[in-house]
Design a protein around this motif. Sequence first.
Motif, PDB file in Angstrom:
ATOM      1  N   PHE A 295       5.618  20.763 -11.119  1.00 55.10           N
ATOM      2  CA  PHE A 295       5.527  22.178 -11.972  1.00 55.10           C
ATOM      3  C   PHE A 295       4.411  22.755 -12.415  1.00 55.10           C
ATOM      4  N   LYS A 296       3.392  21.741 -12.580  1.00 57.15           N
ATOM      5  CA  LYS A 296       2.245  22.229 -13.349  1.00 57.15           C
ATOM      6  C   LYS A 296       0.792  21.234 -12.907  1.00 57.15           C
TER       7      LYS A 296
ATOM      8  N   GLU B 294       8.749  18.207 -12.548  1.00 63.57           N
ATOM      9  CA  GLU B 294      10.176  18.803 -13.077  1.00 63.57           C
ATOM     10  C   GLU B 294      11.295  17.918 -12.387  1.00 63.57           C
TER      11      GLU B 294
ATOM     12  N   GLU C  20      10.660  18.763 -17.705  1.00 65.75           N
ATOM     13  CA  GLU C  20       9.406  18.680 -17.550  1.00 65.75           C
ATOM     14  C   GLU C  20       8.712  17.277 -17.828  1.00 65.75           C
TER      15      GLU C  20
END
Length: 119
Positions: free
Chosen positions: A62-63, A82, A87
């Motif tokens: 996700f990040k 994710e 998250e």
Amino acid sequence: MKNYTITVNGNVYDVTVEETGSTGAASAPVRAAASAPAPAAAPASSAAGSVRIEAGAAGKVFKLEKKVGDAVKKGDTVLILEIMKMETPVVAPQDGTVASIDVAVGDAVESGALLASLN
């Protein structure tokens, strides 16, 4: 007994879980792990560090919170996966420096996949 570090709403908790030998299905915990070398099928980055950070469950990147060269402390979030629409932070298992980031945002990863490494 297994020890895990779990982050919930920015709060870090150290949790010890006892295995009881139940035959029921259990979900895999998400954790950062220092483990044995990767199987031959998993290519390692040429700049890979000695401490592996692996996915504890299948999901999607996700990040990325850190980049190669960043210093991290035990429990710092390195990246966010994710998993089942949640998250889930993946944290550094120990103090160190990020040696490699082996995934990109949007990548699908399986449980046990190499996500990053530390020196």
